[in-house]
Design a protein around this motif. Sequence first.
Motif, mmCIF file in Angstrom:
data_model
loop_
_atom_site.group_PDB
_atom_site.id
_atom_site.type_symbol
_atom_site.label_atom_id
_atom_site.label_comp_id
_atom_site.label_asym_id
_atom_site.label_seq_id
_atom_site.Cartn_x
_atom_site.Cartn_y
_atom_site.Cartn_z
ATOM 1 N N MET A 83 0.829 -1.213 0.000
ATOM 2 C CA MET A 83 0.000 0.000 0.000
ATOM 3 C C MET A 83 0.859 1.258 0.000
ATOM 4 O O MET A 83 0.489 2.261 -0.609
ATOM 5 N N CYS A 84 1.998 1.201 0.687
ATOM 6 C CA CYS A 84 2.841 2.394 0.798
ATOM 7 C C CYS A 84 3.261 2.897 -0.577
ATOM 8 O O CYS A 84 3.148 4.089 -0.865
ATOM 9 N N GLY A 85 3.743 2.008 -1.413
ATOM 10 C CA GLY A 85 4.221 2.415 -2.724
ATOM 11 C C GLY A 85 3.136 2.549 -3.768
ATOM 12 O O GLY A 85 3.234 3.375 -4.674
ATOM 13 N N LEU A 86 2.090 1.741 -3.645
ATOM 14 C CA LEU A 86 1.043 1.723 -4.672
ATOM 15 C C LEU A 86 -0.123 2.660 -4.383
ATOM 16 O O LEU A 86 -0.810 3.092 -5.297
ATOM 17 N N TRP A 87 -0.356 2.962 -3.108
ATOM 18 C CA TRP A 87 -1.491 3.796 -2.730
ATOM 19 C C TRP A 87 -1.084 5.082 -2.030
ATOM 20 O O TRP A 87 -1.910 5.953 -1.820
ATOM 21 N N GLY A 88 0.164 5.162 -1.571
ATOM 22 C CA GLY A 88 0.607 6.358 -0.870
ATOM 23 C C GLY A 88 0.156 6.429 0.581
ATOM 24 O O GLY A 88 0.095 7.503 1.167
ATOM 25 N N ILE A 89 -0.153 5.278 1.156
ATOM 26 C CA ILE A 89 -0.569 5.212 2.560
ATOM 27 C C ILE A 89 0.041 3.953 3.169
ATOM 28 O O ILE A 89 0.174 2.945 2.503
ATOM 29 N N CYS A 90 0.431 4.023 4.404
ATOM 30 C CA CYS A 90 1.093 2.896 5.060
ATOM 31 C C CYS A 90 0.074 1.989 5.752
ATOM 32 O O CYS A 90 -0.787 2.469 6.486
ATOM 33 N N GLY A 91 0.206 0.690 5.537
ATOM 34 C CA GLY A 91 -0.688 -0.275 6.168
ATOM 35 C C GLY A 91 -0.564 -0.314 7.676
ATOM 36 O O GLY A 91 -1.539 -0.592 8.379
ATOM 37 N N SER A 92 0.628 -0.036 8.202
ATOM 38 C CA SER A 92 0.801 -0.004 9.652
ATOM 39 C C SER A 92 0.017 1.147 10.264
ATOM 40 O O SER A 92 -0.674 0.980 11.269
ATOM 41 N N THR A 93 0.121 2.295 9.646
ATOM 42 C CA THR A 93 -0.592 3.471 10.142
ATOM 43 C C THR A 93 -2.099 3.270 10.049
ATOM 44 O O THR A 93 -2.835 3.616 10.979
ATOM 45 N N THR A 94 -2.567 2.686 8.953
ATOM 46 C CA THR A 94 -4.004 2.443 8.826
ATOM 47 C C THR A 94 -4.462 1.377 9.822
ATOM 48 O O THR A 94 -5.588 1.430 10.317
ATOM 49 N N SER A 95 -3.578 0.426 10.153
ATOM 50 C CA SER A 95 -3.906 -0.582 11.158
ATOM 51 C C SER A 95 -4.152 0.066 12.518
ATOM 52 O O SER A 95 -5.136 -0.251 13.201
ATOM 53 N N ILE A 96 -3.283 0.974 12.892
ATOM 54 C CA ILE A 96 -3.465 1.636 14.188
ATOM 55 C C ILE A 96 -4.620 2.629 14.119
ATOM 56 O O ILE A 96 -5.369 2.779 15.091
ATOM 57 N N GLY A 97 -4.827 3.257 12.972
ATOM 58 C CA GLY A 97 -6.013 4.093 12.797
ATOM 59 C C GLY A 97 -7.283 3.267 12.983
ATOM 60 O O GLY A 97 -8.243 3.708 13.633
ATOM 61 N N ALA A 98 -7.288 2.049 12.440
ATOM 62 C CA ALA A 98 -8.432 1.151 12.618
ATOM 63 C C ALA A 98 -8.579 0.763 14.089
ATOM 64 O O ALA A 98 -9.694 0.728 14.617
ATOM 65 N N ALA A 99 -7.454 0.491 14.757
ATOM 66 C CA ALA A 99 -7.505 0.144 16.186
ATOM 67 C C ALA A 99 -8.102 1.290 16.998
ATOM 68 O O ALA A 99 -8.945 1.067 17.868
ATOM 69 N N LEU A 100 -7.692 2.515 16.695
ATOM 70 C CA LEU A 100 -8.255 3.675 17.401
ATOM 71 C C LEU A 100 -9.754 3.793 17.145
ATOM 72 O O LEU A 100 -10.527 4.084 18.062
ATOM 73 N N SER A 101 -10.169 3.558 15.909
ATOM 74 C CA SER A 101 -11.603 3.664 15.615
ATOM 75 C C SER A 101 -12.394 2.558 16.303
ATOM 76 O O SER A 101 -13.539 2.766 16.696
ATOM 77 N N ILE A 102 -11.787 1.395 16.483
ATOM 78 C CA ILE A 102 -12.442 0.310 17.228
ATOM 79 C C ILE A 102 -12.550 0.690 18.700
ATOM 80 O O ILE A 102 -13.607 0.529 19.320
ATOM 81 N N ILE A 103 -11.476 1.219 19.257
ATOM 82 C CA ILE A 103 -11.481 1.642 20.662
ATOM 83 C C ILE A 103 -12.585 2.670 20.913
ATOM 84 O O ILE A 103 -13.307 2.590 21.906
#
Length: 190
Positions: A83-103
Amino acid sequence: MDYSLEEKYNLIVQGINGEISKNPIQIVKKIMHQPFINLHGPEHHFLDGAAFLVAYKNTGGEIDLESALEELKSRTIKMPGAMCGLWGICGSTTSIGAALSIIHSTGPLSGDKFYKDHMEYTSGVIQEMSKIGGPRCCKRNAFLSIDSAVKFVKNNYGILMEIEDITCEFTGWNLQCIHTKCPFYNSAQK
């Protein structure tokens, strides 16, 4: 042995079951050394947020960890690798963003402070990553995402997870390591 992404996710959950650390970096590094985790790969899209959720819970965060991990699995399994190279967004960052939204139980129609906060977190980390540049490194990006998340929840919500000075233990295996340009570079691992 070759593992499917789903098998890796299940092994990650098994690996963090019973974890008592309040330090998400310790948790994530422990799992990163397991043979089912590649140096780079989409398994980090779940692993990084899962380590954060476990440390959050262990620090006193009020979540049902089992259901939070299940929800994180269902969200992150949809994210492709690179995702980092193909979409311009990091999967790790989106993972923690998802964790925050779950919290915080936020979604696309949320109008509360948390919606804004989560965007602030992810955009801040991506900005830091953009300053470093590529090529990709799932370990470096995991460390950046998690370190930023620990500081973020401390400053915004008073959640005091443990953190350490982070040094990379994977430099010797990464043929594309950017060495001294990486904030976690460990010359002893070269």
